[in-house]
Design a protein around this motif. Structure first.
Motif, PDB file in Angstrom:
ATOM      1  N   PRO A  59      86.884  28.693  50.563  1.00 24.86           N
ATOM      2  CA  PRO A  59      85.734  29.499  50.236  1.00 24.86           C
ATOM      3  C   PRO A  59      84.502  28.468  50.142  1.00 24.86           C
ATOM      4  CG  PRO A  59      87.527  29.920  48.672  1.00 24.86           C
ATOM      5  CD  PRO A  59      88.167  28.702  49.684  1.00 24.86           C
ATOM      6  N   GLY A  60      83.320  28.962  50.775  1.00 25.90           N
ATOM      7  CA  GLY A  60      82.090  28.076  50.881  1.00 25.90           C
ATOM      8  C   GLY A  60      82.010  27.240  52.101  1.00 25.90           C
ATOM      9  N   PHE A  61      83.137  27.499  52.901  1.00 31.94           N
ATOM     10  CA  PHE A  61      83.107  26.842  54.118  1.00 31.94           C
ATOM     11  C   PHE A  61      83.779  27.561  55.257  1.00 31.94           C
ATOM     12  CE2 PHE A  61      83.663  23.534  50.868  1.00 31.94           C
ATOM     13  CZ  PHE A  61      82.968  22.569  51.316  1.00 31.94           C
ATOM     14  N   GLY A  62      83.028  27.393  56.436  1.00 33.98           N
ATOM     15  CA  GLY A  62      83.417  28.214  57.943  1.00 33.98           C
ATOM     16  C   GLY A  62      83.257  29.675  57.616  1.00 33.98           C
ATOM     17  N   LYS A  63      84.104  30.426  57.916  1.00 35.22           N
ATOM     18  CA  LYS A  63      83.952  31.877  57.769  1.00 35.22           C
ATOM     19  C   LYS A  63      84.495  32.487  56.434  1.00 35.22           C
ATOM     20  CE  LYS A  63      83.006  32.487  62.547  1.00 35.22           C
ATOM     21  NZ  LYS A  63      83.493  33.227  63.757  1.00 35.22           N
ATOM     22  N   SER A  64      85.141  31.679  55.762  1.00 33.74           N
ATOM     23  CA  SER A  64      85.777  32.178  54.601  1.00 33.74           C
ATOM     24  C   SER A  64      84.619  32.663  53.533  1.00 33.74           C
ATOM     25  CB  SER A  64      86.559  31.115  53.668  1.00 33.74           C
ATOM     26  OG  SER A  64      87.927  31.386  54.461  1.00 33.74           O
ATOM     27  N   TYR A  65      84.910  33.636  52.587  1.00 33.36           N
ATOM     28  CA  TYR A  65      83.944  33.960  51.599  1.00 33.36           C
ATOM     29  C   TYR A  65      83.114  32.731  50.960  1.00 33.36           C
ATOM     30  CZ  TYR A  65      87.363  33.263  47.634  1.00 33.36           C
ATOM     31  OH  TYR A  65      88.678  32.741  47.074  1.00 33.36           O
ATOM     32  N   SER A  66      81.882  33.348  50.226  1.00 36.23           N
ATOM     33  CA  SER A  66      81.142  32.174  49.859  1.00 36.23           C
ATOM     34  C   SER A  66      81.459  32.560  47.998  1.00 36.23           C
ATOM     35  CB  SER A  66      79.714  32.670  49.836  1.00 36.23           C
ATOM     36  OG  SER A  66      78.984  31.678  49.069  1.00 36.23           O
ATOM     37  N   CYS A  67      81.302  31.331  47.384  1.00 38.47           N
ATOM     38  CA  CYS A  67      81.869  31.402  46.006  1.00 38.47           C
ATOM     39  C   CYS A  67      80.691  31.143  45.261  1.00 38.47           C
ATOM     40  CB  CYS A  67      82.816  30.371  45.956  1.00 38.47           C
ATOM     41  SG  CYS A  67      82.567  28.619  46.591  1.00 38.47           S
ATOM     42  N   ASP A  68      80.651  31.675  43.972  1.00 40.91           N
ATOM     43  CA  ASP A  68      79.729  31.537  42.800  1.00 40.91           C
ATOM     44  C   ASP A  68      79.742  30.048  42.361  1.00 40.91           C
ATOM     45  OD1 ASP A  68      78.274  33.953  43.662  1.00 40.91           O
ATOM     46  OD2 ASP A  68      79.881  35.086  42.077  1.00 40.91           O
ATOM     47  N   GLU A  69      80.962  29.743  42.248  1.00 43.96           N
ATOM     48  CA  GLU A  69      81.211  28.550  41.787  1.00 43.96           C
ATOM     49  C   GLU A  69      81.300  27.162  42.433  1.00 43.96           C
ATOM     50  OE1 GLU A  69      85.231  28.531  39.972  1.00 43.96           O
ATOM     51  OE2 GLU A  69      85.851  29.863  41.652  1.00 43.96           O
ATOM     52  N   ASN A  70      81.488  25.996  41.769  1.00 45.09           N
ATOM     53  CA  ASN A  70      81.758  24.875  42.742  1.00 45.09           C
ATOM     54  C   ASN A  70      82.715  25.006  43.622  1.00 45.09           C
ATOM     55  OD1 ASN A  70      82.699  22.398  43.628  1.00 45.09           O
ATOM     56  ND2 ASN A  70      81.713  21.445  41.855  1.00 45.09           N
ATOM     57  N   PRO A  71      82.636  24.835  44.980  1.00 43.79           N
ATOM     58  CA  PRO A  71      83.821  25.169  45.980  1.00 43.79           C
ATOM     59  C   PRO A  71      85.122  24.563  45.669  1.00 43.79           C
ATOM     60  CG  PRO A  71      81.625  24.997  47.181  1.00 43.79           C
ATOM     61  CD  PRO A  71      81.446  24.388  45.729  1.00 43.79           C
ATOM     62  N   MET A  72      84.896  23.252  45.121  1.00 46.45           N
ATOM     63  CA  MET A  72      86.217  22.575  44.700  1.00 46.45           C
ATOM     64  C   MET A  72      86.787  23.301  43.562  1.00 46.45           C
ATOM     65  SD  MET A  72      88.033  19.551  45.061  1.00 46.45           S
ATOM     66  CE  MET A  72      86.791  18.316  45.818  1.00 46.45           C
ATOM     67  N   LEU A  73      86.344  24.093  42.757  1.00 44.33           N
ATOM     68  CA  LEU A  73      87.131  25.037  41.785  1.00 44.33           C
ATOM     69  C   LEU A  73      87.613  25.937  42.211  1.00 44.33           C
ATOM     70  CD1 LEU A  73      84.600  24.653  38.785  1.00 44.33           C
ATOM     71  CD2 LEU A  73      86.830  23.154  39.268  1.00 44.33           C
ATOM     72  N   ALA A  74      87.192  26.492  43.263  1.00 41.35           N
ATOM     73  CA  ALA A  74      87.591  27.635  44.064  1.00 41.35           C
ATOM     74  C   ALA A  74      88.770  27.444  45.082  1.00 41.35           C
ATOM     75  CB  ALA A  74      86.384  28.531  44.687  1.00 41.35           C
ATOM     76  N   ALA A  75      88.984  25.929  45.785  1.00 46.09           N
ATOM     77  CA  ALA A  75      89.660  25.624  46.706  1.00 46.09           C
ATOM     78  C   ALA A  75      91.295  25.948  46.320  1.00 46.09           C
ATOM     79  CB  ALA A  75      89.690  24.219  47.186  1.00 46.09           C
ATOM     80  N   VAL A  80      77.257  24.061  50.023  1.00 47.27           N
ATOM     81  CA  VAL A  80      77.453  22.340  49.783  1.00 47.27           C
ATOM     82  C   VAL A  80      76.585  22.085  48.679  1.00 47.27           C
ATOM     83  CG1 VAL A  80      77.052  20.182  51.138  1.00 47.27           C
ATOM     84  CG2 VAL A  80      77.968  22.196  52.533  1.00 47.27           C
ATOM     85  N   ARG A  81      75.753  22.463  48.374  1.00 46.15           N
ATOM     86  CA  ARG A  81      74.887  22.114  47.184  1.00 46.15           C
ATOM     87  C   ARG A  81      75.566  22.291  45.800  1.00 46.15           C
ATOM     88  NH1 ARG A  81      69.714  24.343  49.940  1.00 46.15           N
ATOM     89  NH2 ARG A  81      68.769  22.456  50.907  1.00 46.15           N
ATOM     90  N   LYS A  82      76.385  23.159  45.743  1.00 45.97           N
ATOM     91  CA  LYS A  82      77.229  23.537  44.516  1.00 45.97           C
ATOM     92  C   LYS A  82      78.106  22.455  44.311  1.00 45.97           C
ATOM     93  CE  LYS A  82      76.776  28.482  45.257  1.00 45.97           C
ATOM     94  NZ  LYS A  82      77.539  29.484  45.850  1.00 45.97           N
ATOM     95  N   LEU A  83      78.540  21.634  45.380  1.00 44.08           N
ATOM     96  CA  LEU A  83      79.450  20.378  45.275  1.00 44.08           C
ATOM     97  C   LEU A  83      78.820  19.075  45.493  1.00 44.08           C
ATOM     98  CD1 LEU A  83      82.514  19.722  45.391  1.00 44.08           C
ATOM     99  CD2 LEU A  83      82.460  19.970  47.787  1.00 44.08           C
ATOM    100  N   PHE A  84      77.729  19.003  45.880  1.00 47.91           N
ATOM    101  CA  PHE A  84      77.308  17.653  45.898  1.00 47.91           C
ATOM    102  C   PHE A  84      75.916  17.703  45.601  1.00 47.91           C
ATOM    103  CE2 PHE A  84      80.716  17.343  49.091  1.00 47.91           C
ATOM    104  CZ  PHE A  84      81.388  16.452  48.630  1.00 47.91           C
ATOM    105  N   ASN A  85      75.474  17.107  44.687  1.00 47.02           N
ATOM    106  CA  ASN A  85      74.123  17.163  44.176  1.00 47.02           C
ATOM    107  C   ASN A  85      73.924  15.849  43.058  1.00 47.02           C
ATOM    108  OD1 ASN A  85      75.217  18.101  41.602  1.00 47.02           O
ATOM    109  ND2 ASN A  85      75.347  19.869  42.587  1.00 47.02           N
ATOM    110  N   ALA A  86      72.760  15.969  42.648  1.00 49.49           N
ATOM    111  CA  ALA A  86      72.356  14.550  41.795  1.00 49.49           C
ATOM    112  C   ALA A  86      73.153  14.567  40.703  1.00 49.49           C
ATOM    113  CB  ALA A  86      70.878  14.664  41.263  1.00 49.49           C
TER     114      ALA A  86
END
Length: 301
Positions: free
Chosen positions: A80-96, A207-213
């Motif tokens: 989720p959040g990558f390629g053609k899978s669904y986008s996610c509201d949360e951090n993609p790491m948590l959805a994976a 990607v910004r949900k996963l990598f940021n300041a």
């Protein structure tokens, strides 16, 4: 690529060619559509990709698919959040991880060997730790463990955050250069392919949900709790495990392998010289030979 003799002359064995669209599949889940690629026959093999701008299952493993598909029904999942899978509201790491479980259930798959790069390796390890009945063999490419000697955050993560905060082509190239040992593999076509997907506003948002300041701040802070969590997780892995690392990885440094090498009960370590974070791309032939030999042990026993 193997060689055989026919009529006294060496003949190069050919592999089937696969395209993105011919192998593209979707699976409907309660949370949304999961996209994946499928090729080959035989027992199932699940490949999990890493993170970063423009990353997908296809971008990570398209070059390896023909080799693995000769032996396995090879499934390459987009998180989720990558390629053609669904986008996610949360951090993609948590959805994976929940998405991987949904995929295994939806595809009616029993225990499978799992190969994961970077983020995919971390998710595969968590799958093997928390759901041991799901994983037959585990192979990771970086992404597992915690640095013992190296500074944190590593260079590759800092450059990645710089890109997502100011997504220019030059910053994308700088990040891609930190992922490899030999910059020659970053052909104009390779860079253009990543830039096309990485600059998409929807992809950047995920990607910004996963990598940021905040990500960098957390990596700079005390990591005692994270280290304890890693020890607990790794100690629960029962599946035979092959950990692979590029010796020159600037995202998950080689010393990250020390902890899992000691804590995972049935663990082997393979280090690719002159190799960065993308061993499956940069050391393609050696990677495929090493991983196939490990996975095919089950056929021999």
């Amino acid at each position: 690529m193997g060689r055989s003799r026919q009529g006294g002359e060496p003949v190069t064995a050919t592999l089937q060619t696969y395209t993105h669209d011919d192998t593209s599949r979707t699976l409907e889940t309660e949370k949304g559509v999961l996209h994946y690629h499928e090729a080959g026959d035989g027992p199932p093999l699940l490949l999990l990709h890493g993170s970063g701008p423009g990353v997908s299952g296809w971008s990570n493993y398209q070059g390896n698919l023909p080799t693995f598909a000769k032996h396995f029904r090879t499934l390459i999942l987009d998180f989720p959040g990558f390629g053609k899978s669904y986008s996610c509201d949360e951090n993609p790491m948590l959805a994976a991880l929940p998405a991987v479980l949904d995929f295994l259930d939806g595809m009616d798959l029993g225990p499978v060997p799992v190969v994961g790069n970077s983020m995919g390796g971390s998710i595969a390890a968590r799958l093997a730790s928390g759901h041991p009945e799901r994983v037959k063999r585990l192979v990771t490419i970086g992404g597992v463990g915690t640095p013992v000697f190296s500074a944190s955050p590593p260079e590759g993560i800092k450059l990645l955050v710089q890109f997502v905060e100011d997504p220019t082509r030059d910053r994308l190239v700088a990040w891609m250069e930190s992922m490899v040992y030999d910059k020659a593999i970053l052909t104009p076509e390779f860079v253009e392919s990543r830039w096309k997907t990485a600059s998409d506003p929807a992809a950047l948002s995920d990607v910004r949900k996963l990598f940021n300041a905040a990500t960098l701040a957390a990596m700079r802070g005390p990591n005692g709790a994270a280290a304890v969590s890693q020890v607990e997780m790794l100690s629960r892995i029962q599946a035979p495990t092959l950990i692979t690392f590029g010796r020159d990885d600037r995202v998950t440094p080689l010393d990250s392998s020390l902890l899992p090498m000691r804590l995972i009960r049935h663990c082997e370590l393979h280090v690719f010289p002159n190799c960065g974070h993308w061993a499956m791309i940069e050391r393609k032939d050696e990677f495929e030979s090493t991983v196939l030999a490990y996975l095919l042990r089950d056929r021999e026993n």
